[in-house]
Scaffold this motif. Structure first.
Motif, mmCIF file in Angstrom:
data_model
loop_
_atom_site.group_PDB
_atom_site.id
_atom_site.type_symbol
_atom_site.label_atom_id
_atom_site.label_comp_id
_atom_site.label_asym_id
_atom_site.label_seq_id
_atom_site.Cartn_x
_atom_site.Cartn_y
_atom_site.Cartn_z
ATOM 1 N N THR A 1 2.129 -2.006 0.297
ATOM 2 C CA THR A 1 2.922 -0.791 0.408
ATOM 3 C C THR A 1 3.160 -0.499 1.877
ATOM 4 O O THR A 1 2.199 -0.354 2.646
ATOM 5 C CB THR A 1 2.202 0.396 -0.245
ATOM 6 N N ILE A 2 4.397 -0.402 2.273
ATOM 7 C CA ILE A 2 4.719 -0.134 3.676
ATOM 8 C C ILE A 2 4.025 1.149 4.106
ATOM 9 O O ILE A 2 4.046 2.152 3.391
ATOM 10 C CB ILE A 2 6.239 -0.037 3.877
ATOM 11 N N GLY A 3 3.427 1.101 5.268
ATOM 12 C CA GLY A 3 2.699 2.259 5.774
ATOM 13 C C GLY A 3 1.209 2.160 5.550
ATOM 14 O O GLY A 3 0.440 2.909 6.151
ATOM 15 N N ARG A 4 0.827 1.252 4.680
ATOM 16 C CA ARG A 4 -0.606 1.026 4.433
ATOM 17 C C ARG A 4 -1.007 -0.307 5.046
ATOM 18 O O ARG A 4 -0.180 -1.160 5.323
ATOM 19 C CB ARG A 4 -0.900 1.036 2.933
ATOM 20 N N GLU A 5 -2.325 -0.482 5.212
ATOM 21 C CA GLU A 5 -2.831 -1.713 5.785
ATOM 22 C C GLU A 5 -2.564 -2.869 4.839
ATOM 23 O O GLU A 5 -2.855 -2.777 3.652
ATOM 24 C CB GLU A 5 -4.334 -1.612 6.025
ATOM 25 N N ARG A 6 -2.023 -3.938 5.376
ATOM 26 C CA ARG A 6 -1.849 -5.128 4.563
ATOM 27 C C ARG A 6 -3.108 -5.995 4.627
ATOM 28 O O ARG A 6 -3.421 -6.686 3.666
ATOM 29 C CB ARG A 6 -0.640 -5.922 5.055
#
Length: 127
Positions: free
Chosen positions: A107-112
């Protein structure tokens, strides 16, 4: 959803051996490294061992030569073999894995890429 579950904790006598296991939930993610930590009673969590894909490993000074970390990519599990246990090895043992999610699960904005932890398994060594 990434989950880690430890097993194998027990109460043993000093000098005995024990093998802990950590099962990682199956999924299309990349495991960058796997590690064990332990938390003695009333103390902070401490590093025990880490292993990378390919088998390179490192150990904390207090367990070097007594503990062995290994990994089974087919079973999605990794292990900590503990030999010649001492009373100071008593504590709650946690497994952790540094994991990178595929783009499809990110999810963009969260840590990958992040470190995931298990709930811990108790090891008690008595003299």
């Amino acid at each position: 959803q990434v989950q880690l579950v430890e097993s194998g904790g027990a109460s043993v006598q000093a000098g005995e051996s024990l093998k802990l296991a950590c099962a990682i939930s199956r999924g299309e993610f990349q495991v960058n490294s796997e590690a064990w930590y332990y938390q003695p009673p009333g103390d902070e969590r401490q590093f025990v061992a880490r292993i990378w894909p390919g088998g390179l490993s490192e150990y904390g000074d207090s367990v070097e030569g007594r503990f062995t970390i290994s990994s089974d990519a087919i079973e999605n599990k990794f292990y900590l073999e503990m030999a010649n246990l001492k009373s100071e090895d008593t504590g709650l043992y946690f497994c952790s894995a540094d994991i990178t999610l595929p783009v499809s699960l990110w999810t963009i904005g969260r840590e990958r890429t992040k470190t995931y932890w298990g709930q811990g398994t108790q090891v008690t060594v008595f003299s």
